[in-house]
Design a protein around this motif. Sequence first.
Motif, PDB file in Angstrom:
ATOM      1  N   SER A 112       0.823  -1.213   0.000  1.00  0.00           N
ATOM      2  CA  SER A 112       0.000   0.000   0.000  1.00  0.00           C
ATOM      3  C   SER A 112       0.855   1.260   0.000  1.00  0.00           C
ATOM      4  CB  SER A 112      -0.935   0.003   1.217  1.00  0.00           C
ATOM      5  OG  SER A 112      -1.866  -1.057   1.137  1.00  0.00           O
ATOM      6  N   THR A 113       2.066   1.177   0.508  1.00  0.00           N
ATOM      7  CA  THR A 113       2.986   2.315   0.422  1.00  0.00           C
ATOM      8  C   THR A 113       3.523   2.433  -1.001  1.00  0.00           C
ATOM      9  OG1 THR A 113       3.611   1.991   2.736  1.00  0.00           O
ATOM     10  CG2 THR A 113       5.047   3.390   1.415  1.00  0.00           C
ATOM     11  N   ILE A 114       3.778   1.304  -1.623  1.00  0.00           N
ATOM     12  CA  ILE A 114       4.236   1.306  -3.016  1.00  0.00           C
ATOM     13  C   ILE A 114       3.186   1.921  -3.938  1.00  0.00           C
ATOM     14  CG2 ILE A 114       4.782  -0.195  -4.987  1.00  0.00           C
ATOM     15  CD1 ILE A 114       6.092  -2.119  -2.903  1.00  0.00           C
ATOM     16  N   ASP A 115       1.910   1.548  -3.728  1.00  0.00           N
ATOM     17  CA  ASP A 115       0.872   2.064  -4.644  1.00  0.00           C
ATOM     18  C   ASP A 115       0.339   3.437  -4.229  1.00  0.00           C
ATOM     19  OD1 ASP A 115      -1.170   1.796  -2.683  1.00  0.00           O
ATOM     20  OD2 ASP A 115      -1.780  -0.169  -3.397  1.00  0.00           O
ATOM     21  N   GLY A 116       0.831   3.981  -3.110  1.00  0.00           N
ATOM     22  CA  GLY A 116       0.464   5.337  -2.715  1.00  0.00           C
ATOM     23  C   GLY A 116      -0.716   5.446  -1.771  1.00  0.00           C
ATOM     24  N   SER A 117      -1.302   4.312  -1.364  1.00  0.00           N
ATOM     25  CA  SER A 117      -2.430   4.359  -0.431  1.00  0.00           C
ATOM     26  C   SER A 117      -1.977   4.802   0.959  1.00  0.00           C
ATOM     27  CB  SER A 117      -3.097   2.982  -0.321  1.00  0.00           C
ATOM     28  OG  SER A 117      -3.568   2.550  -1.575  1.00  0.00           O
ATOM     29  N   TYR A 118      -0.763   4.402   1.349  1.00  0.00           N
ATOM     30  CA  TYR A 118      -0.168   4.816   2.614  1.00  0.00           C
ATOM     31  C   TYR A 118       1.008   5.756   2.338  1.00  0.00           C
ATOM     32  CZ  TYR A 118      -2.426   0.619   4.705  1.00  0.00           C
ATOM     33  OH  TYR A 118      -3.313  -0.342   5.130  1.00  0.00           O
ATOM     34  N   ASP A 119       1.157   6.742   3.195  1.00  0.00           N
ATOM     35  CA  ASP A 119       2.364   7.582   3.137  1.00  0.00           C
ATOM     36  C   ASP A 119       3.520   6.887   3.852  1.00  0.00           C
ATOM     37  OD1 ASP A 119       1.237  10.084   1.909  1.00  0.00           O
ATOM     38  OD2 ASP A 119      -0.052   9.952   3.685  1.00  0.00           O
ATOM     39  N   ILE A 120       3.186   6.184   4.934  1.00  0.00           N
ATOM     40  CA  ILE A 120       4.184   5.470   5.735  1.00  0.00           C
ATOM     41  C   ILE A 120       3.671   4.063   5.990  1.00  0.00           C
ATOM     42  CG2 ILE A 120       5.446   5.406   7.925  1.00  0.00           C
ATOM     43  CD1 ILE A 120       4.929   8.444   8.157  1.00  0.00           C
ATOM     44  N   GLY A 121       4.469   3.078   5.619  1.00  0.00           N
ATOM     45  CA  GLY A 121       4.103   1.687   5.863  1.00  0.00           C
ATOM     46  C   GLY A 121       4.834   1.142   7.069  1.00  0.00           C
ATOM     47  N   MET A 122       4.240   0.175   7.744  1.00  0.00           N
ATOM     48  CA  MET A 122       4.849  -0.452   8.923  1.00  0.00           C
ATOM     49  C   MET A 122       5.090  -1.934   8.643  1.00  0.00           C
ATOM     50  SD  MET A 122       2.461   1.180  11.976  1.00  0.00           S
ATOM     51  CE  MET A 122       0.949   0.402  11.357  1.00  0.00           C
ATOM     52  N   ALA A 123       6.298  -2.413   8.968  1.00  0.00           N
ATOM     53  CA  ALA A 123       6.630  -3.829   8.790  1.00  0.00           C
ATOM     54  C   ALA A 123       7.393  -4.328  10.009  1.00  0.00           C
ATOM     55  CB  ALA A 123       7.461  -4.042   7.531  1.00  0.00           C
ATOM     56  N   SER A 124       6.880  -5.364  10.640  1.00  0.00           N
ATOM     57  CA  SER A 124       7.553  -5.925  11.811  1.00  0.00           C
ATOM     58  C   SER A 124       8.512  -7.034  11.370  1.00  0.00           C
ATOM     59  CB  SER A 124       6.527  -6.459  12.815  1.00  0.00           C
ATOM     60  OG  SER A 124       5.627  -7.347  12.185  1.00  0.00           O
ATOM     61  N   ARG A 125       9.266  -6.733  10.346  1.00  0.00           N
ATOM     62  CA  ARG A 125      10.271  -7.632   9.775  1.00  0.00           C
ATOM     63  C   ARG A 125      11.174  -6.813   8.866  1.00  0.00           C
ATOM     64  NH1 ARG A 125       8.683  -7.524   4.580  1.00  0.00           N
ATOM     65  NH2 ARG A 125       6.496  -7.773   3.980  1.00  0.00           N
ATOM     66  N   GLU A 126      12.205  -7.461   8.341  1.00  0.00           N
ATOM     67  CA  GLU A 126      13.040  -6.817   7.331  1.00  0.00           C
ATOM     68  C   GLU A 126      12.248  -6.669   6.044  1.00  0.00           C
ATOM     69  OE1 GLU A 126      15.871  -5.563   7.890  1.00  0.00           O
ATOM     70  OE2 GLU A 126      16.853  -6.669   9.520  1.00  0.00           O
ATOM     71  N   LEU A 127      12.523  -5.617   5.290  1.00  0.00           N
ATOM     72  CA  LEU A 127      11.878  -5.473   3.990  1.00  0.00           C
ATOM     73  C   LEU A 127      12.481  -6.458   2.996  1.00  0.00           C
ATOM     74  CD1 LEU A 127      10.778  -2.835   5.270  1.00  0.00           C
ATOM     75  CD2 LEU A 127      10.971  -1.798   3.006  1.00  0.00           C
ATOM     76  N   LYS A 128      11.652  -6.964   2.108  1.00  0.00           N
ATOM     77  CA  LYS A 128      12.108  -7.903   1.083  1.00  0.00           C
ATOM     78  C   LYS A 128      12.800  -7.135  -0.052  1.00  0.00           C
ATOM     79  CE  LYS A 128       8.115 -10.878   2.034  1.00  0.00           C
ATOM     80  NZ  LYS A 128       6.860 -11.453   1.483  1.00  0.00           N
ATOM     81  N   ASP A 129      13.686  -7.829  -0.762  1.00  0.00           N
ATOM     82  CA  ASP A 129      14.385  -7.213  -1.888  1.00  0.00           C
ATOM     83  C   ASP A 129      13.397  -6.707  -2.932  1.00  0.00           C
ATOM     84  OD1 ASP A 129      16.805  -7.728  -0.691  1.00  0.00           O
ATOM     85  OD2 ASP A 129      17.189  -9.570  -1.834  1.00  0.00           O
ATOM     86  N   THR A 130      12.324  -7.458  -3.139  1.00  0.00           N
ATOM     87  CA  THR A 130      11.322  -7.046  -4.130  1.00  0.00           C
ATOM     88  C   THR A 130      10.635  -5.751  -3.720  1.00  0.00           C
ATOM     89  OG1 THR A 130       9.724  -8.507  -3.025  1.00  0.00           O
ATOM     90  CG2 THR A 130      10.862  -9.382  -4.961  1.00  0.00           C
ATOM     91  N   GLU A 131      10.456  -5.535  -2.412  1.00  0.00           N
ATOM     92  CA  GLU A 131       9.828  -4.308  -1.920  1.00  0.00           C
ATOM     93  C   GLU A 131      10.785  -3.125  -2.064  1.00  0.00           C
ATOM     94  OE1 GLU A 131       7.036  -6.607   1.412  1.00  0.00           O
ATOM     95  OE2 GLU A 131       8.991  -5.797   1.967  1.00  0.00           O
ATOM     96  N   LEU A 132      12.050  -3.367  -1.751  1.00  0.00           N
ATOM     97  CA  LEU A 132      13.047  -2.299  -1.900  1.00  0.00           C
ATOM     98  C   LEU A 132      13.239  -1.922  -3.364  1.00  0.00           C
ATOM     99  CD1 LEU A 132      15.672  -3.634   0.677  1.00  0.00           C
ATOM    100  CD2 LEU A 132      14.210  -1.621   0.954  1.00  0.00           C
ATOM    101  N   SER A 133      13.119  -2.911  -4.236  1.00  0.00           N
ATOM    102  CA  SER A 133      13.289  -2.632  -5.668  1.00  0.00           C
ATOM    103  C   SER A 133      12.145  -1.810  -6.244  1.00  0.00           C
ATOM    104  CB  SER A 133      13.414  -3.950  -6.449  1.00  0.00           C
ATOM    105  OG  SER A 133      12.185  -4.667  -6.435  1.00  0.00           O
ATOM    106  N   GLU A 134      11.044  -1.736  -5.496  1.00  0.00           N
ATOM    107  CA  GLU A 134       9.890  -0.929  -5.934  1.00  0.00           C
ATOM    108  C   GLU A 134      10.008   0.517  -5.453  1.00  0.00           C
ATOM    109  OE1 GLU A 134       7.377  -1.625  -7.848  1.00  0.00           O
ATOM    110  OE2 GLU A 134       7.718  -3.766  -8.152  1.00  0.00           O
ATOM    111  N   GLY A 135      11.150   0.889  -4.911  1.00  0.00           N
ATOM    112  CA  GLY A 135      11.385   2.280  -4.538  1.00  0.00           C
ATOM    113  C   GLY A 135      11.101   2.626  -3.088  1.00  0.00           C
ATOM    114  N   LEU A 136      11.019   1.609  -2.225  1.00  0.00           N
ATOM    115  CA  LEU A 136      10.787   1.880  -0.816  1.00  0.00           C
ATOM    116  C   LEU A 136      12.111   2.080  -0.070  1.00  0.00           C
ATOM    117  CD1 LEU A 136       7.941  -0.578   0.290  1.00  0.00           C
ATOM    118  CD2 LEU A 136       7.764   1.813  -0.413  1.00  0.00           C
ATOM    119  N   LYS A 137      12.069   2.935   0.933  1.00  0.00           N
ATOM    120  CA  LYS A 137      13.208   3.173   1.813  1.00  0.00           C
ATOM    121  C   LYS A 137      12.807   2.741   3.212  1.00  0.00           C
ATOM    122  CE  LYS A 137      14.011   7.368   3.155  1.00  0.00           C
ATOM    123  NZ  LYS A 137      14.414   8.802   3.195  1.00  0.00           N
TER     124      LYS A 137
END
Length: 314
Positions: A246-271
């Motif tokens: 939802s952060t990738i598609d713009g629905s959320y400004d800030i996303g929360m993850a109680s884990r490490e981000l996946k490579d696929t998520e980082l490759s979509e432009g997430l920090k």
Amino acid sequence: MRMKKFIAVLSMVSMFTIAATGCTGNASEDKSADATADTKAEQTEENVSSDWDSSNDITIVSREDGSGTRGAFIELFGIEEKNGDEKIDMTTQEAQITNSTSVMMTTVAGDEYAIGYISLGSLDDSVKALKIDGAKATAENVKSGDYKVSRPFNIATKEEMDNEAAQDFVNFIMSEEGQKVIEDNHYIAVDDVKPFEGTNPSGKVVVGGSSSISPVMEKLIEAYKAINPKVEIELQATDSTTGMTSTIDGSYDIGMASRELKDTELSEGLKATVIATDGIAVIVNKNSTVDELSSEQIKSIYTGEALAWDEVIE
């Protein structure tokens, strides 16, 4: 079954006593005898239900697919197998699935033979946290490294985020003031932070994702709005994967993850930004006599190898 037989025998004894003594007793005496019998029956039933029996099956409770807590849990306890680049979740199909931290706690609190897992920061006295490999589940033990069942709390934003209010809120979270909120809520704060220097923006911010992070995020929002009430912050508790998509598609400004981000998520432009470290508490019902398990015992339960409590405890 034993309870029903006891009540039946008790009733027959009462009837025999009444017949032997005739009808001289008055109505009040009959009521008194009935009340005494009922009290004894209730006390016996209470004693029977309070006896925790290790021969009973384990009620295994897990989180839903997409939960960051589940992802971290199965990784930390080895409840996954690698098949090339793919990781396969080996959680038994017999596990009951809950979709939030609060439902997990309610489920375990209501079942004497249940076991589950939650964010350490969400732990309360409705359930009991087990020692794992000899270490208590405390923030101090997570920080010292004695309690090894821990994971990062991440927030994610787009690399090119243009929401000034969202950036100001992120800056607050990573400040001395924000990290004090983290620490006050029994999580491990980030080191080397500085006092908050806000820009006092206005606007709306949507934060969403992991239900494990949501409780402390509520506290952070409350503290930030006390400083800058001009910003409206909406919090949506879903799960870590939804938080990232939802952060990738713009629905959320800030996303929360109680884990490490996946490579696929980082490759979509997430920090990703680590805002805290949290332990995962393995919990049982307060009536359980189990106080400690090893990592291998936890694995055997959640892979379905151990079915009853007496298979993992002496």
